[in-house]
Design a protein around this motif. Structure first.
Motif, short mmCIF file in Angstrom:
data_model
loop_
_atom_site.label_atom_id
_atom_site.label_comp_id
_atom_site.label_asym_id
_atom_site.label_seq_id
_atom_site.Cartn_x
_atom_site.Cartn_y
_atom_site.Cartn_z
N LYS A 188 77.66 -46.45 46.31
CA LYS A 188 78.96 -46.77 45.72
C LYS A 188 78.87 -47.04 44.22
O LYS A 188 79.80 -46.76 43.46
N PHE A 189 77.73 -47.61 43.80
CA PHE A 189 77.60 -48.06 42.41
C PHE A 189 76.69 -47.17 41.56
O PHE A 189 76.74 -47.24 40.33
N GLU A 194 80.60 -46.96 34.01
CA GLU A 194 81.28 -48.19 33.59
C GLU A 194 80.49 -49.45 33.93
O GLU A 194 80.62 -50.47 33.25
N LEU A 195 79.66 -49.37 34.97
CA LEU A 195 78.90 -50.55 35.37
C LEU A 195 77.73 -50.84 34.43
O LEU A 195 77.10 -51.89 34.53
N LYS A 196 77.47 -49.91 33.52
CA LYS A 196 76.44 -50.17 32.51
C LYS A 196 76.87 -51.26 31.54
O LYS A 196 76.06 -51.78 30.77
N LEU A 220 86.27 -51.41 41.67
CA LEU A 220 84.84 -51.12 41.67
C LEU A 220 84.07 -52.23 40.95
O LEU A 220 83.06 -52.73 41.46
N VAL A 221 84.55 -52.61 39.78
CA VAL A 221 83.89 -53.65 39.00
C VAL A 221 83.91 -54.98 39.75
O VAL A 221 82.91 -55.70 39.79
N ILE A 227 79.26 -58.84 44.69
CA ILE A 227 77.96 -58.64 45.34
C ILE A 227 76.85 -59.26 44.50
O ILE A 227 75.95 -59.93 45.02
N ILE A 228 76.91 -59.04 43.19
CA ILE A 228 75.90 -59.61 42.29
C ILE A 228 75.89 -61.14 42.40
O ILE A 228 74.84 -61.78 42.48
N LEU A 229 77.09 -61.73 42.40
CA LEU A 229 77.17 -63.19 42.48
C LEU A 229 76.58 -63.70 43.80
O LEU A 229 75.86 -64.72 43.82
N LYS A 230 76.87 -63.01 44.89
CA LYS A 230 76.31 -63.41 46.18
C LYS A 230 74.79 -63.31 46.17
O LYS A 230 74.09 -64.16 46.74
#
Length: 281
Positions: A188-189, A194-196, A220-221, A227-230
């Motif tokens: 998915k990522f 944009e996630l860069k 998406l962001v 997920i990153i925070l978890k």
């Protein structure tokens, strides 16, 4: 949004404007809308104000003084109150613009209806203004969301720098780096340019370039940040355990921050996510 202005008795269409792609015949639909409205009056003895039909939300406003029926339709994600408010603005503007003509005609609609055509430009202008306002609101919400995640990332970094011995700090950062790379490699990522704008390194921690994220896919962001925070929370828990994590988070003011911003979190529909993430340790 789709707008009809009709004679409430005959169903004659005075004006029609659609900002949605539709294959429906506007004249046939005009007659149906008027008939359906009258059916509700006869069968249920009350005015029809709002229904959902054909995948759209429909709003009706009757103007009995001039036998006018104003109808608006839009996608179901538009709140009834919002659509009703827009239709009311159009109704008031139309009556103000053509009150003299409407009064002279005395509810008769024989003759040239092209006199009302210039009002289509008014509807278009209103629609443009509403879209601009919604866009500004969207950007403001987005900045709020990014700001919340940025603040929490700063708090986590403060815990690492100020409350951890070197060994625990290294273990947690190593775990976060490993999980950060794993999340980025998810289908998915992966390869999402944009996630860069959300980067991580052991030396500089997380960096969010929020101004570059405004034009990105918001969902998406947001999914990525959640997920990153978890993963960050899980890394802390794995190294230090639930009880110490609760102590660190409390001392750093994370719980107070969530509590003080609960109204904003509810407005942004993030309250449950943060409550589940931080309170279910």
């Amino acid at each position: 949004m789709i707008i009809w202005i009709l004679n409430s008795e005959s169903g004659i269409k005075l004006l029609y404007k659609s900002f949605l792609r539709t294959d429906a015949d506007e004249d046939i639909v005009s007659g149906f809308l008027s008939a359906f409205y009258h059916f509700s009056m006869v069968e249920f003895h009350e005015e029809l104000e709002s229904i959902e039909m054909g995948g759209l939300r429909w709003i009706y406003i009757l103007e009995p003084e001039f036998n006018l029926l104003f109808v608006a339709a839009d996608t179901k994600n538009i709140k009834t109150e919002m659509l009703m408010g827009k239709l009311n603005v159009i109704r008031k503007a139309f009556i103000k613009e053509y009150e003299e003509i409407l009064t002279k005609r005395k509810k008769s609609w024989e003759g040239d209806l092209n006199v009302f055509t210039p009002f289509l430009k008014v509807i278009e202008d209103y629609n443009t203004q509403w879209h601009e306002m919604e866009s500004v609101a969207h950007v403001a919400d987005y900045f709020d969301i990014l700001g919340i995640f940025q603040q929490l990332l700063i708090m986590f970094h403060n815990i690492l720098e100020n409350r951890m011995y070197s060994k625990s700090k290294i273990e947690i950062i190593d775990l976060i780096e490993k999980r950060y790379k794993a999340v980025g490699n998810k289908k998915k990522f992966k390869d999402q340019e944009e996630l860069k704008n959300i980067s991580f390194s052991k030396d500089s921690w997380f960096n969010i370039i929020d101004i570059n994220l405004i034009k990105c896919d918001k969902e998406l962001v947001l999914d990525y940040l959640e997920i990153i925070l978890k993963e960050i929370i899980n890394a802390f828990k794995k190294v230090k355990g639930d009880n110490l994590c609760y102590k660190y988070f409390n001392e750093e003011g994370i719980y107070a921050y969530i509590y003080n911003n609960m109204k904003l979190l509810k407005d942004l529909k993030l309250d449950l996510f943060f409550l589940e993430s931080f309170l279910l340790l």
